[in-house]
Design a protein around this motif. Structure first.
Motif, PDB file in Angstrom:
ATOM      1  N   ASN A  29       9.615 -25.632   3.219  1.00 16.15           N
ATOM      2  CA  ASN A  29       8.675 -26.702   2.879  1.00 16.15           C
ATOM      3  C   ASN A  29       8.567 -27.731   4.013  1.00 16.15           C
ATOM      4  O   ASN A  29       7.480 -28.238   4.306  1.00 16.15           O
ATOM      5  N   LEU A  30       9.694 -28.034   4.666  1.00 17.79           N
ATOM      6  CA  LEU A  30       9.654 -28.982   5.783  1.00 17.79           C
ATOM      7  C   LEU A  30       8.868 -28.416   6.962  1.00 17.79           C
ATOM      8  O   LEU A  30       8.098 -29.139   7.615  1.00 17.79           O
ATOM      9  N   LEU A  31       9.022 -27.101   7.235  1.00 11.89           N
ATOM     10  CA  LEU A  31       8.251 -26.498   8.311  1.00 11.89           C
ATOM     11  C   LEU A  31       6.756 -26.556   8.012  1.00 11.89           C
ATOM     12  O   LEU A  31       5.947 -26.857   8.900  1.00 11.89           O
ATOM     13  N   THR A  32       6.413 -26.286   6.770  1.00 13.32           N
ATOM     14  CA  THR A  32       5.001 -26.334   6.382  1.00 13.32           C
ATOM     15  C   THR A  32       4.451 -27.745   6.563  1.00 13.32           C
ATOM     16  O   THR A  32       3.324 -27.938   7.052  1.00 13.32           O
ATOM     17  N   GLU A  33       5.236 -28.734   6.181  1.00 13.37           N
ATOM     18  CA  GLU A  33       4.780 -30.128   6.295  1.00 13.37           C
ATOM     19  C   GLU A  33       4.657 -30.550   7.754  1.00 13.37           C
ATOM     20  O   GLU A  33       3.643 -31.119   8.163  1.00 13.37           O
ATOM     21  N   PHE A  34       5.687 -30.282   8.551  1.00  9.87           N
ATOM     22  CA  PHE A  34       5.672 -30.750   9.923  1.00  9.87           C
ATOM     23  C   PHE A  34       4.800 -29.901  10.825  1.00  9.87           C
ATOM     24  O   PHE A  34       4.524 -30.307  11.965  1.00  9.87           O
ATOM     25  N   ALA A  35       4.346 -28.744  10.358  1.00  9.22           N
ATOM     26  CA  ALA A  35       3.413 -27.943  11.147  1.00  9.22           C
ATOM     27  C   ALA A  35       2.078 -28.649  11.298  1.00  9.22           C
ATOM     28  O   ALA A  35       1.265 -28.275  12.160  1.00  9.22           O
ATOM     29  N   GLN A  36       1.825 -29.676  10.438  1.00  3.87           N
ATOM     30  CA  GLN A  36       0.605 -30.453  10.578  1.00  3.87           C
ATOM     31  C   GLN A  36       0.680 -31.393  11.791  1.00  3.87           C
ATOM     32  O   GLN A  36      -0.355 -31.878  12.256  1.00  3.87           O
TER      33      GLN A  36
ATOM     34  N   PRO B 196      13.289 -13.532   5.353  1.00  3.50           N
ATOM     35  CA  PRO B 196      11.915 -13.400   4.832  1.00  3.50           C
ATOM     36  C   PRO B 196      11.412 -14.703   4.205  1.00  3.50           C
ATOM     37  O   PRO B 196      10.205 -14.983   4.257  1.00  3.50           O
ATOM     38  N   GLU B 197      12.305 -15.498   3.634  1.00  2.00           N
ATOM     39  CA  GLU B 197      11.872 -16.741   3.006  1.00  2.00           C
ATOM     40  C   GLU B 197      11.265 -17.683   4.038  1.00  2.00           C
ATOM     41  O   GLU B 197      10.279 -18.368   3.762  1.00  2.00           O
ATOM     42  N   THR B 198      11.833 -17.699   5.231  1.00  2.00           N
ATOM     43  CA  THR B 198      11.303 -18.573   6.273  1.00  2.00           C
ATOM     44  C   THR B 198       9.951 -18.085   6.757  1.00  2.00           C
ATOM     45  O   THR B 198       9.063 -18.887   7.076  1.00  2.00           O
ATOM     46  N   THR B 199       9.757 -16.758   6.816  1.00  2.00           N
ATOM     47  CA  THR B 199       8.496 -16.228   7.323  1.00  2.00           C
ATOM     48  C   THR B 199       7.320 -16.581   6.413  1.00  2.00           C
ATOM     49  O   THR B 199       6.169 -16.535   6.845  1.00  2.00           O
ATOM     50  N   ARG B 200       7.584 -16.973   5.157  1.00  2.00           N
ATOM     51  CA  ARG B 200       6.491 -17.307   4.241  1.00  2.00           C
ATOM     52  C   ARG B 200       5.791 -18.601   4.651  1.00  2.00           C
ATOM     53  O   ARG B 200       4.677 -18.867   4.199  1.00  2.00           O
ATOM     54  N   ALA B 201       6.447 -19.400   5.532  1.00  3.15           N
ATOM     55  CA  ALA B 201       5.809 -20.629   6.002  1.00  3.15           C
ATOM     56  C   ALA B 201       4.991 -20.404   7.260  1.00  3.15           C
ATOM     57  O   ALA B 201       4.321 -21.318   7.739  1.00  3.15           O
ATOM     58  N   ALA B 202       4.987 -19.184   7.813  1.00  2.55           N
ATOM     59  CA  ALA B 202       4.338 -18.935   9.095  1.00  2.55           C
ATOM     60  C   ALA B 202       2.865 -18.638   8.917  1.00  2.55           C
ATOM     61  O   ALA B 202       2.445 -18.003   7.935  1.00  2.55           O
ATOM     62  N   ASP B 203       2.080 -19.098   9.886  1.00  5.09           N
ATOM     63  CA  ASP B 203       0.650 -18.736   9.934  1.00  5.09           C
ATOM     64  C   ASP B 203       0.458 -17.397  10.622  1.00  5.09           C
ATOM     65  O   ASP B 203      -0.484 -16.661  10.316  1.00  5.09           O
TER      66      ASP B 203
END
Length: 337
Positions: A286-293, A304-311
């Motif tokens: 969730n933090l990666l998704t937020e800070f990717a902005q 695999p859980e981390t890869t779900r935040a990747a574009d």
């Protein structure tokens, strides 16, 4: 008989007359003897006086001869010293003429100074001679060389003065930079500290607390930073005393709090999630998704859980030994956290 008596009487008278003459002659001789004895005594006394006078004269003559001999020896020694002094003087004049051409003895005597210690003076003279010998032959171009060296010395002096001014200017600039650096570092430290504590509370709960502290507050430009963490329900402790997952997640929150204060164009994360459990993995995603902005993140992971935040996903496989193959995959947009 009368004739004989007369003859004997005459003879007797003659004898009496002779006796009277002999008595007178004896008295005269006695007087002469006494006079002679007195004269002898006088002559003896005179002889003794003459002997004493002669002895005294002999002693005076002996003393005079000794004094004359001593005077002769002293005169001889004086003549020897005079000869030696004349020889030394000639040697000194020769040495003076060879060592100092043009310097006469009269000029040297006029310039001479009293010598308190001849041994020290001789040692100093020897040192001076060795120094003169070390100088070598007289350099006729020395005045011109001295002028050139003087000019270079003046040039270097000016350069040194310029360097000193430049050094002072640089020290002033460094002092100004130091002051600005202290101010900016202190402000950035406070901002990161604030964001770190806020993000830590968000990740670990409102009862948690995290802070950064200088190891040397009086000189924080060269100080280290200590991370102090208070997990919910636990006492405050150093980051190194946390478990692997807690330490990794605290490090991630610290890193992202820095991004929040001053974002960078991209960030590379290499398997930060290796020690995270399932709950912290979701927090991390969730933090990666937020800070990717704010920034672009390049994440290396096997989870695999981390890869779900990747574009976009990039994979590396080795279909054949020694041959690597890269591929990319852009998953469809998803609203699931």
């Amino acid at each position: 008989l009368a004739a004989d008596r007369t003859t004997w009487q005459t003879r007797l008278d003659q004898l009496e007359a002779a006796e009277s003459g002999l008595a007178a002659e004896g008295e005269r001789l006695h007087a002469a003897t006494q006079a002679t004895a007195a004269r002898v005594d006088e002559l003896r006394t005179a002889h003794q006086a003459c002997a004493e006078t002669m002895n005294q004269a002999t002693e005076r003559a002996r003393t005079a001869r000794g004094r004359a001999h001593a005077a002769s020896e002293a005169l001889h020694r004086a003549e020897l010293r005079q000869t030696q002094a004349e020889t030394e003087l000639q040697l000194h004049e020769s040495t003076l003429d060879s060592d100092y051409p043009g310097l006469t003895m009269a000029t040297a005597e006029a310039q001479a100074e009293p010598i308190a210690n001849r041994a020290e003076a001789a040692a100093e003279l020897q040192t001076t001679r060795e120094a003169m010998a070390a100088l070598g032959e007289v350099n006729l171009g020395a005045p011109e060389e001295s002028r050139r060296v003087g000019e270079r010395l003046e040039f270097y002096a000016r350069e040194q003065a310029d360097l000193a001014r430049a050094r002072d200017d640089l020290l002033t600039v460094m002092a100004d930079l130091d002051a600005v650096s202290r101010e900016r570092l202190a402000r950035a430290f406070d901002d990161v500290n604030r964001e770190f504590d806020a993000l830590f509370r968000r990740v670990f709960g409102p009862n948690g607390h995290a802070a950064l502290e200088w190891t040397d507050p009086d000189n924080f430009l060269e100080s280290g930073v200590e991370v102090l963490v208070e997990m919910p329900g636990k006492r405050t402790q150093n980051l190194n005393l946390l478990s692997g997952g807690e330490r990794a997640m605290t490090t991630i929150t610290l890193l992202l709090s820095m991004f929040r204060v001053k974002p960078t164009p991209f960030c590379l994360l290499d398997e930060l999630d290796a020690s995270l459990d399932e709950h912290n993995l979701r927090q991390y995603r969730n933090l990666l998704t937020e800070f990717a902005q704010l920034s672009q993140f390049i994440v290396i992971t096997h989870n695999p859980e981390t890869t779900r935040a990747a574009d976009t996903l990039y994979g590396i496989t080795m279909a054949e030994p020694g041959v690597s193959r890269a591929y990319s995959y852009k998953p469809p947009a998803s609203t699931e956290n």
